[in-house]
Design a protein around this motif. Sequence first.
Motif, PDB file in Angstrom:
ATOM      1  N   TYR A  35       0.818  -1.206   0.000  1.00 47.66           N
ATOM      2  CA  TYR A  35       0.000   0.000   0.000  1.00 47.66           C
ATOM      3  C   TYR A  35       0.855   1.261   0.000  1.00 47.66           C
ATOM      4  O   TYR A  35       0.348   2.348  -0.223  1.00 47.66           O
ATOM      5  CB  TYR A  35      -1.004   0.019   1.151  1.00 47.66           C
ATOM      6  CG  TYR A  35      -0.402  -0.161   2.519  1.00 47.66           C
ATOM      7  CD1 TYR A  35      -0.092   0.930   3.306  1.00 47.66           C
ATOM      8  CD2 TYR A  35      -0.142  -1.432   3.020  1.00 47.66           C
ATOM      9  CE1 TYR A  35       0.465   0.770   4.553  1.00 47.66           C
ATOM     10  CE2 TYR A  35       0.403  -1.607   4.274  1.00 47.66           C
ATOM     11  CZ  TYR A  35       0.716  -0.501   5.032  1.00 47.66           C
ATOM     12  OH  TYR A  35       1.271  -0.674   6.259  1.00 47.66           O
ATOM     13  N   PHE A  36       2.156   1.120   0.226  1.00 45.24           N
ATOM     14  CA  PHE A  36       3.030   2.279   0.113  1.00 45.24           C
ATOM     15  C   PHE A  36       4.304   1.995  -0.675  1.00 45.24           C
ATOM     16  O   PHE A  36       5.045   2.909  -1.020  1.00 45.24           O
ATOM     17  CB  PHE A  36       3.384   2.865   1.488  1.00 45.24           C
ATOM     18  CG  PHE A  36       4.108   1.906   2.398  1.00 45.24           C
ATOM     19  CD1 PHE A  36       5.474   1.767   2.346  1.00 45.24           C
ATOM     20  CD2 PHE A  36       3.401   1.149   3.311  1.00 45.24           C
ATOM     21  CE1 PHE A  36       6.138   0.886   3.189  1.00 45.24           C
ATOM     22  CE2 PHE A  36       4.046   0.274   4.168  1.00 45.24           C
ATOM     23  CZ  PHE A  36       5.425   0.134   4.100  1.00 45.24           C
ATOM     24  N   HIS A 126     -10.303   3.124  -3.546  1.00 46.95           N
ATOM     25  CA  HIS A 126      -9.751   3.604  -2.274  1.00 46.95           C
ATOM     26  C   HIS A 126     -10.663   3.230  -1.096  1.00 46.95           C
ATOM     27  O   HIS A 126     -10.172   2.962   0.002  1.00 46.95           O
ATOM     28  CB  HIS A 126      -9.501   5.109  -2.321  1.00 46.95           C
ATOM     29  CG  HIS A 126      -8.364   5.476  -3.209  1.00 46.95           C
ATOM     30  ND1 HIS A 126      -7.084   4.989  -3.053  1.00 46.95           N
ATOM     31  CD2 HIS A 126      -8.316   6.269  -4.314  1.00 46.95           C
ATOM     32  CE1 HIS A 126      -6.296   5.469  -3.998  1.00 46.95           C
ATOM     33  NE2 HIS A 126      -7.031   6.239  -4.783  1.00 46.95           N
ATOM     34  N   SER A 129      -9.709  -0.269  -0.311  1.00 49.66           N
ATOM     35  CA  SER A 129      -8.412  -0.271   0.380  1.00 49.66           C
ATOM     36  C   SER A 129      -8.583   0.127   1.838  1.00 49.66           C
ATOM     37  O   SER A 129      -7.998  -0.488   2.728  1.00 49.66           O
ATOM     38  CB  SER A 129      -7.438   0.694  -0.296  1.00 49.66           C
ATOM     39  OG  SER A 129      -7.096   0.258  -1.575  1.00 49.66           O
ATOM     40  N   PHE A 133      -7.443  -1.981   5.032  1.00 51.31           N
ATOM     41  CA  PHE A 133      -6.498  -1.469   6.032  1.00 51.31           C
ATOM     42  C   PHE A 133      -7.091  -1.543   7.433  1.00 51.31           C
ATOM     43  O   PHE A 133      -6.410  -1.914   8.390  1.00 51.31           O
ATOM     44  CB  PHE A 133      -6.118  -0.015   5.740  1.00 51.31           C
ATOM     45  CG  PHE A 133      -5.318   0.178   4.488  1.00 51.31           C
ATOM     46  CD1 PHE A 133      -4.392  -0.754   4.053  1.00 51.31           C
ATOM     47  CD2 PHE A 133      -5.486   1.324   3.732  1.00 51.31           C
ATOM     48  CE1 PHE A 133      -3.666  -0.569   2.898  1.00 51.31           C
ATOM     49  CE2 PHE A 133      -4.762   1.528   2.572  1.00 51.31           C
ATOM     50  CZ  PHE A 133      -3.847   0.581   2.156  1.00 51.31           C
ATOM     51  N   THR A 158       2.582   2.285   9.834  1.00 52.73           N
ATOM     52  CA  THR A 158       2.446   2.213   8.375  1.00 52.73           C
ATOM     53  C   THR A 158       1.005   1.899   7.990  1.00 52.73           C
ATOM     54  O   THR A 158       0.499   2.418   6.998  1.00 52.73           O
ATOM     55  CB  THR A 158       3.401   1.182   7.741  1.00 52.73           C
ATOM     56  OG1 THR A 158       3.041  -0.136   8.126  1.00 52.73           O
ATOM     57  CG2 THR A 158       4.846   1.480   8.108  1.00 52.73           C
ATOM     58  N   TYR A 161      -0.961   5.057   8.376  1.00 52.73           N
ATOM     59  CA  TYR A 161      -0.695   5.921   7.222  1.00 52.73           C
ATOM     60  C   TYR A 161      -1.595   5.502   6.054  1.00 52.73           C
ATOM     61  O   TYR A 161      -2.204   6.346   5.399  1.00 52.73           O
ATOM     62  CB  TYR A 161       0.781   5.829   6.818  1.00 52.73           C
ATOM     63  CG  TYR A 161       1.122   6.720   5.648  1.00 52.73           C
ATOM     64  CD1 TYR A 161       1.599   8.003   5.870  1.00 52.73           C
ATOM     65  CD2 TYR A 161       0.981   6.284   4.341  1.00 52.73           C
ATOM     66  CE1 TYR A 161       1.913   8.844   4.807  1.00 52.73           C
ATOM     67  CE2 TYR A 161       1.292   7.108   3.274  1.00 52.73           C
ATOM     68  CZ  TYR A 161       1.752   8.381   3.507  1.00 52.73           C
ATOM     69  OH  TYR A 161       2.057   9.197   2.456  1.00 52.73           O
ATOM     70  N   GLY A 162      -1.689   4.203   5.799  1.00 50.44           N
ATOM     71  CA  GLY A 162      -2.558   3.703   4.731  1.00 50.44           C
ATOM     72  C   GLY A 162      -4.008   4.092   4.961  1.00 50.44           C
ATOM     73  O   GLY A 162      -4.720   4.467   4.020  1.00 50.44           O
ATOM     74  N   ASP A 165      -4.345   7.899   4.380  1.00 48.49           N
ATOM     75  CA  ASP A 165      -4.204   8.173   2.954  1.00 48.49           C
ATOM     76  C   ASP A 165      -5.472   7.771   2.198  1.00 48.49           C
ATOM     77  O   ASP A 165      -5.971   8.534   1.374  1.00 48.49           O
ATOM     78  CB  ASP A 165      -2.991   7.426   2.389  1.00 48.49           C
ATOM     79  CG  ASP A 165      -2.739   7.748   0.937  1.00 48.49           C
ATOM     80  OD1 ASP A 165      -2.454   8.927   0.622  1.00 48.49           O
ATOM     81  OD2 ASP A 165      -2.826   6.821   0.102  1.00 48.49           O
ATOM     82  N   ALA A 166      -6.001   6.582   2.478  1.00 46.66           N
ATOM     83  CA  ALA A 166      -7.225   6.129   1.797  1.00 46.66           C
ATOM     84  C   ALA A 166      -8.405   7.016   2.166  1.00 46.66           C
ATOM     85  O   ALA A 166      -9.212   7.362   1.292  1.00 46.66           O
ATOM     86  CB  ALA A 166      -7.510   4.667   2.155  1.00 46.66           C
TER      87      ALA A 166
END
Length: 190
Positions: A35-36, A126, A129, A133, A158, A161-162, A165-166
């Motif tokens: 995912y990153f 997204h 996702s 997540f 992390t 963060y995902g 971000d999503a």
Amino acid sequence: MPKINKTRYAILGVLNIAPGSGYDIKKNCDRGISYFWNENFGHIYPVLKQMEKDGVIQKSVEQNEGRPPRNVYSITQKGKDELVDWLMRPIEPTPQRLELMLKLTFAKMVPVEYTLQELERVRERHSKSLECFRKVEEEYSNNKKAREDKGYPYWLSTIRYGIYDAEFRVRWCEETIERIRAYNAGSEDV
């Protein structure tokens, strides 16, 4: 300064967790960092060959009855030292290459409905996702063994963060869709 191949460090990090074949490395990248950070077989195998030459990993061959031999790679002490050295370096800025932004910049050349459909598709991707997540975060947070691992706060960060971000990308798609619709409806509030 020459550009550093970060695939090397992704592989060293994965092999520092557990030895594995090229396939195992790819699978672990897909499961843990995709995912990153994206890796593919076209990157992994040539880098593995060079890393073996450099002595940062070593290869052993596993014989499996009824199956072809399997190359299993493990990190050497030299590889661990190199990984720690890289981890201790400042993070280099990375220019973004976002195809969606590039296409949106020139979208006036295509029908509005196409652009809106594409934005809906991106929003849906997204959203899925984000769902994934959150599920991974819940599973990982409820795993006592994982919480006791020294890497837990880093790995959890992390995943968060995902999630952020999503969430941002879903919200941005929704706002952009509304803005384009309002503009095309003749609204002054764009």
